[in-house]
Scaffold this motif. Structure first.
Motif, PDB file in Angstrom:
ATOM      1  N   ALA A 102      22.229 150.142  21.367  1.00 28.17           N
ATOM      2  CA  ALA A 102      23.174 151.210  21.713  1.00 28.17           C
ATOM      3  C   ALA A 102      22.516 152.586  21.703  1.00 28.17           C
ATOM      4  O   ALA A 102      22.829 153.423  22.545  1.00 28.17           O
ATOM      5  N   ARG A 103      21.618 152.796  20.783  1.00 27.96           N
ATOM      6  CA  ARG A 103      21.020 154.128  20.634  1.00 27.96           C
ATOM      7  C   ARG A 103      19.779 154.336  21.490  1.00 27.96           C
ATOM      8  O   ARG A 103      19.369 155.476  21.692  1.00 27.96           O
ATOM      9  N   ARG A 104      19.185 153.239  21.949  1.00 26.28           N
ATOM     10  CA  ARG A 104      17.910 153.400  22.637  1.00 26.28           C
ATOM     11  C   ARG A 104      17.888 152.732  24.001  1.00 26.28           C
ATOM     12  O   ARG A 104      18.300 153.307  24.983  1.00 26.28           O
ATOM     13  N   TYR A 111      19.354 150.036  25.582  1.00 23.96           N
ATOM     14  CA  TYR A 111      20.484 149.479  26.336  1.00 23.96           C
ATOM     15  C   TYR A 111      21.739 150.319  26.117  1.00 23.96           C
ATOM     16  O   TYR A 111      22.834 149.789  25.938  1.00 23.96           O
ATOM     17  N   ALA A 112      21.605 151.619  26.137  1.00 26.25           N
ATOM     18  CA  ALA A 112      22.748 152.511  25.935  1.00 26.25           C
ATOM     19  C   ALA A 112      23.895 152.093  26.859  1.00 26.25           C
ATOM     20  O   ALA A 112      23.677 151.639  27.980  1.00 26.25           O
ATOM     21  N   ASP A 139      26.003 153.649  28.644  1.00 27.16           N
ATOM     22  CA  ASP A 139      26.108 154.306  29.947  1.00 27.16           C
ATOM     23  C   ASP A 139      24.961 153.952  30.888  1.00 27.16           C
ATOM     24  O   ASP A 139      25.076 154.106  32.100  1.00 27.16           O
ATOM     25  N   ASP A 195      31.750 155.328  16.591  1.00 27.16           N
ATOM     26  CA  ASP A 195      31.167 155.717  17.868  1.00 27.16           C
ATOM     27  C   ASP A 195      31.499 154.663  18.923  1.00 27.16           C
ATOM     28  O   ASP A 195      32.340 153.788  18.700  1.00 27.16           O
ATOM     29  N   GLU A 196      30.818 154.743  20.046  1.00 29.74           N
ATOM     30  CA  GLU A 196      31.075 153.801  21.134  1.00 29.74           C
ATOM     31  C   GLU A 196      30.753 152.368  20.719  1.00 29.74           C
ATOM     32  O   GLU A 196      31.445 151.423  21.117  1.00 29.74           O
TER      33      GLU A 196
END
Length: 167
Positions: free
Chosen positions: A18-20, A22-23, A25, A58-59
């Protein structure tokens, strides 16, 4: 690795993605594939990992409460609790690990993930690696090895085994 293996995911798999790389968006297909393979019974995690992820507000926390919510297994079963006790007993008996590392391991989801993998015969997916000389933390792969589990794999290895193609 047999093609019918079921993968139990560590929190760092979700967090790093999620953070790097494969975010949400940038690569929504990654998250769709995780949910798809979870629905098919090939990917799961545990309730305690879900709790850790939800603390982020968070998302990712929203996602684990949505499309992936049904893939978090309970660790409340007596067999899993017994395996957890054995895991913690082993960790506590290792002079290699410093007391704060042992306490951190016992307080988090990692020991429960290993116990779940022992009982349910799962392959643990984590970004941690075996670290024979580490003292300041207790790596999941070290514990898995001690209990005779299959070697831990990372996200990329899991995706290859599942035949996932993104893009």
């Amino acid at each position: 690795m047999p093609s019918d293996e079921v993968f139990a995911l560590d929190a760092n798999v979700f967090i790093e993605a999620a953070r790097r790389y494969y975010a949400f968006d940038l690569v929504p297909a990654f998250w769709e594939k995780l949910a798809e393979h979870a629905s098919g019974g090939r990917i799961e995690s545990i309730d305690r990992v879900k709790s850790e992820l939800e603390r982020g507000h968070d998302e990712l926390a929203e996602w684990v409460g949505g499309p992936f919510a049904g893939a978090f297994a309970s660790t409340a079963g007596e067999d899993i609790v017994d395996a957890y006790r054995e895991v913690i007993r082993w960790v506590e008996g290792q002079s290699q690990f410093l007391p704060p590392a042992k306490a951190e391991f016992a307080a988090g989801a990692d020991g429960w993930l290993v116990a779940y993998a022992i009982v349910k015969e799962r392959v643990v997916v984590t970004h941690e690696v075996v670290a024979p000389d580490v003292r300041r933390r207790v790596p999941i792969p070290n514990v898995c090895r001690a209990f005779g589990l299959p070697p831990c794999i990372d996200t990329f290895q899991m995706l290859r085994v599942l035949g996932v193609r993104l893009g």
